[in-house]
Structure formats: structure tokens, C-alpha cells
Design a protein around this motif. Sequence first.
Motif, short mmCIF file in Angstrom:
data_model
loop_
_atom_site.label_atom_id
_atom_site.label_comp_id
_atom_site.label_asym_id
_atom_site.label_seq_id
_atom_site.Cartn_x
_atom_site.Cartn_y
_atom_site.Cartn_z
N TRP A 1 12.31 52.16 44.02
CA TRP A 1 12.07 53.49 44.61
C TRP A 1 10.57 53.74 44.81
O TRP A 1 10.16 54.37 45.76
N THR B 1 9.72 52.13 47.95
CA THR B 1 10.11 52.89 49.15
C THR B 1 9.13 54.05 49.40
O THR B 1 8.84 54.38 50.55
N LEU B 2 8.64 54.64 48.31
CA LEU B 2 7.64 55.71 48.48
C LEU B 2 6.42 55.16 49.21
O LEU B 2 5.93 55.75 50.18
N PHE C 1 7.45 53.91 53.03
CA PHE C 1 7.68 54.96 54.01
C PHE C 1 6.45 55.84 54.22
O PHE C 1 6.31 56.47 55.27
N THR C 2 5.57 55.90 53.22
CA THR C 2 4.32 56.64 53.42
C THR C 2 3.38 55.82 54.30
O THR C 2 2.75 56.35 55.22
N GLN D 1 4.16 53.65 56.52
CA GLN D 1 4.57 53.56 57.93
C GLN D 1 3.92 54.68 58.74
O GLN D 1 3.69 54.54 59.94
N ASP D 2 3.62 55.79 58.06
CA ASP D 2 2.89 56.87 58.72
C ASP D 2 1.44 56.42 58.95
O ASP D 2 0.94 56.44 60.08
N TYR D 3 0.78 55.98 57.88
CA TYR D 3 -0.66 55.65 57.98
C TYR D 3 -0.91 54.49 58.96
O TYR D 3 -1.88 54.51 59.70
N THR E 1 0.75 53.66 61.57
CA THR E 1 1.07 53.89 62.98
C THR E 1 0.32 55.09 63.56
O THR E 1 0.54 55.44 64.71
N ARG E 2 -0.53 55.70 62.76
CA ARG E 2 -1.24 56.88 63.27
C ARG E 2 -2.16 56.54 64.44
O ARG E 2 -2.38 57.35 65.32
N TRP F 1 -1.68 54.24 66.64
CA TRP F 1 -0.99 53.67 67.79
C TRP F 1 -1.07 54.65 68.96
O TRP F 1 -1.35 55.82 68.81
N MET F 2 -0.75 54.09 70.13
CA MET F 2 -0.76 54.93 71.32
C MET F 2 0.27 56.04 71.15
O MET F 2 1.35 55.80 70.63
N PRO F 3 -0.04 57.24 71.61
CA PRO F 3 0.98 58.29 71.53
C PRO F 3 2.19 57.95 72.39
O PRO F 3 2.08 57.19 73.36
N LEU F 4 3.34 58.51 72.01
CA LEU F 4 4.57 58.20 72.75
C LEU F 4 4.50 58.71 74.18
O LEU F 4 4.98 58.09 75.10
N HIS G 1 3.47 63.92 51.70
CA HIS G 1 4.36 62.77 51.52
C HIS G 1 4.90 62.74 50.08
O HIS G 1 6.09 62.61 49.85
N PHE H 1 8.67 63.66 48.85
CA PHE H 1 9.44 62.54 48.28
C PHE H 1 10.30 63.06 47.14
O PHE H 1 11.40 62.57 46.89
N TRP I 1 12.27 62.48 53.97
CA TRP I 1 11.33 63.55 53.63
C TRP I 1 10.36 63.87 54.76
O TRP I 1 9.89 65.00 54.86
N SER J 1 2.26 60.54 61.82
CA SER J 1 2.40 59.75 63.04
C SER J 1 3.74 60.02 63.72
O SER J 1 4.77 60.18 63.04
N TYR K 1 5.51 58.02 65.36
CA TYR K 1 6.44 56.90 65.14
C TYR K 1 7.14 57.06 63.79
O TYR K 1 8.35 56.82 63.68
N ALA K 2 6.38 57.45 62.77
CA ALA K 2 7.00 57.69 61.47
C ALA K 2 8.00 58.84 61.59
O ALA K 2 9.09 58.81 61.02
N PHE L 1 11.98 59.02 60.47
CA PHE L 1 12.52 60.03 59.57
C PHE L 1 13.60 60.88 60.27
O PHE L 1 14.58 61.28 59.65
#
Lengths: 101, 547
Positions: free
Chosen positions: A79, A82-83, A86-87, A89-91, A93-94, A96-99, B250, B254, B304, B314, B316-317, B321
Motif C-alpha cells: 500500500w 501504491t501511495l 499514484f502520487t 504519476q502526477d509528478y 506527467t505534469r 507533459w503536453m496538455p491534452l 495527495h 490517500f 483519491w 497533472s 493525465y493523472a 483517477f
Amino acid sequence: MSSTHPHITPLKVYFLVFATLIAGTWLTYFVAYKDFGWLNTPVAMAIAIVKAGVVVLYFMHVKWQSRLTMMFAAGGFIWLFTLFAFTLQDYFTRSWMPLYQ
Amino acid sequence: MSSTVATPAAEPRTNYLNVDYGWKSWVFSTDHKRIAVMYLITIAFMILVGGSFAILVRLELATPAGDMLQSETYNKIFTMHGVVMVFFFLIPGVPAVLGNFLVPIMIGAKDLAFPKVNLLSYYIFLVGILLTLLAAAMGGIDTGWTFYTPYSSTYSNGQVALAAVAVFITGFSSILTGLNFVVTIHKMRAPGMTWFRLPLFIWAHYATSLIILLSTPVVAITIVLVALERLFHVGVFDPTYGGDPVLFQHMFWFYSHPAVYIMILPAMGVISELISAFSKKRVFGYPVVAFSSLAIAVIGFFVWGHHMFVTGQSTYAGVVFSVITMLVAVPSAIKVFNWVSTMYKGDIWMTTPMCFAIAFIGLFTVGGLTGIFLGTMGLDIHMHDTYFVVAHFHYVMVGGMVTAFWGGLHFWWPKMFGRMYPENMGRVSAAIIFIGFNMTFFPQFILGYMGMPRRYHFYPEEWQVLNVLSTAGATLLGLGYLLPMVYLPWSLKFGKVAGKNPWAAKGLEWETDSPPTTFNFDKVPVVTEEAYAYPEGARHQPEAKVV
């Protein structure tokens, strides 16, 4: 497997674990003054994981517990992973090109 | 001759309530039932405290001008409402009261695995409450119950540190209770009580306990990090020191998103029991409902980020989620469909608990479906931080958890105290709560969709009608909640004496005395049948329905 009698760990094991932890601490200090480039953090983390591992297995007696207890102990680390995952994955990809542009 | 023979009715058996009357026998008791009663009294007090704050909020919002409270005071009032209700009622409500009382009895055990730890858990909870009330008395906090950084760590002048310590300490109470349940359910089941004979209430508490054990330590360490940053300027969340405020969110979510499931899963366990008992049928798709609790517990950990779509996360994140958020709706929907299927062709007995259970299904469904709205990124950008969110989570937490809590409390009240409550009063209360709740919170969906932001105490005049409706509903809701607080204690002395099984329900708890003896059973029960083993086409006894 678990039994009704608590496992008695020989003192020697505790001293060996203590020595391992001291050695690990010294190693952490030593590598902090070396530059491994991008490996700096992974090296420090690897030493910390080994130290945490011996504490959990020997000091906390997980090595001699039932599989159920081992599963619960492992669950905590999964666990935690996973914390982080999943955290991060935010940092990661920040930038990256916007969608939509 | 017969006059010299004491009948069992004339001489009540020793039970956990009359075994000893001294105050020490309560405050040092390790009996799970007495601890549950102590939790019940404490939590009832906290409902009144949290409810008082809610009344102030609604009174202020009855007029468009912020004319009753100053902005800062208003911020403190809604924060205290959130902190008290979330940490001292919604999270511990069902597990600490009903779970503590029933988990050992339902699995045929004498007590929880660690009775002293159970008592310790109660006192830790009490310390948490005292510190929170102290923080309130010393000026309160204005950060919202979420303690978002950098406001909480840098700018807020309130008693953030004290309140954070209170929440930190209360977390350990939760962890110890969760640990106790997991070990008890694994190790202390009666002979024959296999996993798939466990009542769904137990499955729900098991899943909840896993969440508590895996997530609560994270919020504890998060709060420690906030304290380290405030005191020693360690850069974790504050950009000035190289930190990132979004990291706080985050770590906070969580825990705090799974915390929603800590609140609702035990409530779902209660509903499964009620629906089955008052439909006189086995829960439809029992294994699926059991596994859906575990599925909610696991999937609930990976959603979360839907709280953070507009806070710098982001995109993408956010997409990841958002997709997983859609997945968590599946096991929740399974439960709802299975409860309705259980009722289908059942002999439905509209007792007070059943009224609450049916209300739960409706209210939780609305709360759950509006959660899908908010989990959709595009819609959330429009509705984030509006009253739509406030309405959504009140439908889940109050319409869901609180309704189930009342339903469960009425259902097991005869077991806990050996007395029946006045049934008609109960039904009236359930009706008032249902009407009052919808009147309070449905207008908030509309207000939120029109753009009324949460956490402001003034608003344009065109929104007043809906706000007044909401405030009027809140008054009704408050009355609905106060009624059981009057007639339930009344019934302790004046209620009809309840037998072992006033509802003719299945389950080990209905095979022991009401109230149970200190060790629950005279001899260890042996389980030989599945849970809810009602015969095909079973009907309630007509005379029972007269209650």
C-alpha cells in the motif's frame, strides 16, 4: 507457522541485526559523500530498505510468524508503494503536453 | 407452591448491564459491550456538538447578507462542524458502537481479541475529543476539516496545531479498533462459523478494518509533517522551503477518500442485516455482496485524485483517477441491486429499522450517482467547491451512514438494552428525517449547479429561496434526530421488555439473552447453517407485526 509458544530469538541474532543496522547507518553516511549521479537516491533507498527489512523480519519477528501475518506485513508495504506510485504519476506527467491546446 | 419458585421472568438473569453498578466497573471495563455503550454516549454528545455548529451555519445562510456571523467566525463554525462530525461521529459511529457491541457476538466469541486495547482505544478517542474541544474553546480553527496547506501550515492563525494533534491522536483509536476487529474475525470465530457463513455486517467491518489499518497511518504521518514544517521549517508542503502544497493533498486524500468508505462500508453491513431480517429472506447474491465490500475497500484506495482535478494535479493523472472512480461505482451498485433483489417477493415488515434501510437505499443511490458526476473531470471543473459537492457528500455520509446508524441502533436496541423502543415514534422519526434530509440537501444540488460556492456566508439574493428551504429542512432534520435521543433513553425504563429475538431474525446475536451476559453465551455456540438461513417463502408471524 504460528504456534502457541512465542518464538525465542537467540541474543546472537539481535546483536547481528544491531551490527547490520550500525553498518547500514555508516554506509549511508559514507555514500552520502560520494556522487553516483542519478543513482544517489536509489543507493540511499536501497540501504534503507535493507535496514528496514532486518528490523521487520528479526526485531519484529515477522520471519517466524504465520503466512497470514506475513501477508498483512507485506500488505502495508504494497500500500505504501501504491501511495508513491499514484502520487508520482502526477509528478512525472505534469510537464507533459496538455491534452488540449 | 408456585409462589415460592422464582421464575426467570421475575428474576432477571445477570447480564452485562446489571453485573455490577459501580462507576469503576464501567470506566475500567474491558467488556466490549460496555465499551460500546460508552462510545454510544460519547458519540451522542458529539452529534449534539457537531449538530449545533450545523444549525449555526444554516441560520447564517437563511439570509443572503452575512449578517449573523463574521466571515472568520463562519469559517471556524463550518470547520468545527466538519472536524467534529467526520472524526468523532461519522468515522467511529457504526464500528465503535454497533461494531464493538456486535462483532464478537455475531461470530460467537466472548469478547474482542484484545479487550484492554479496546478500552485503550476508547480513552484515546476521548483524549482526541477533549483536545478538539480545547482547540475550539481557545479560538478554533478556520482551515476546513481538510487542513489544506499552505493555509494550514503557514497562514492560519487558529489552533491548527492543537486540532491536528487531536486528529493525530484520534487516528490511533481508529487503528486499534481496526486491528482488534481483524484479529478477532480471523481468530475467534465459533466452531462452524466459516468465512462464507459470516453475516455481511462482519464482512463489511473486516473490509473497513483493512482500510483503517492501511490508510490511517498515512494521515498521521501527514499531520506530523505539517507540524515539522510549522515548527522546524522542513520543506515538505511549503514552496518557500522547496515543498509542494499539492503533495499534502495527495497524502491527505490517500487517507481521507478511503475514510469515506470507513464511514459507509459498516453502514452497508448494517443495511444488509436489516433488509434480510425484515424481508425474511437470505441476502440475494451473498458472496457477491461480501466480495463487493472488499472490492470497495481495495478500489477505494486508488481514486483519491478525483478530489484534486482543479488543484494543480497533472491532467493525465486526473484521467487515471477519473477512470478508477467509475470502477468503484460497480461494487457499490452491486450492493444496491442486491438489496432491492432481496426485498423482491420478501415478506416486508415496515418496522423503524426497515424504514431507515429503505431510506438509506434511496439516499445513498442519489449520493453515489452524483459522485459519478463529480468524478467526471469536465463536470467537476464546473462543480468543484460548489454546494453540489456539499449536497453530494451529505447524501452519502448523512443520508447513508447516519441513516444506517439510526436503523442499526433501533434494530439492535432491544438486544443492547433488553427493551423495545416505541415503534410508532420510531417510524415518525424516520419519516421526519427522510423528509427533512431531502429538504435540506436537495436544494443544495441546484444551488451548486447554479454556481453557489461552498464556504461563503453571503450569496446573491436570487438564491435565497433555495437557501431558506434548506435551512427549514435542517430544522426538520434536527427535530428528527432529537426524537430518538428522547424516546430511546425513555425506553430504557418504560419500554416493553424485549425477548431474545423480538424480530424473529437469524444470527447468533439473536440466540443469546437481551441484554447479553458478560461473556455473551453460556456455552460456545456451534454454527451449522449459512447466514440468513430463512426457509423459502418464510413469513413474519402476524402477531409480531403488531409491534
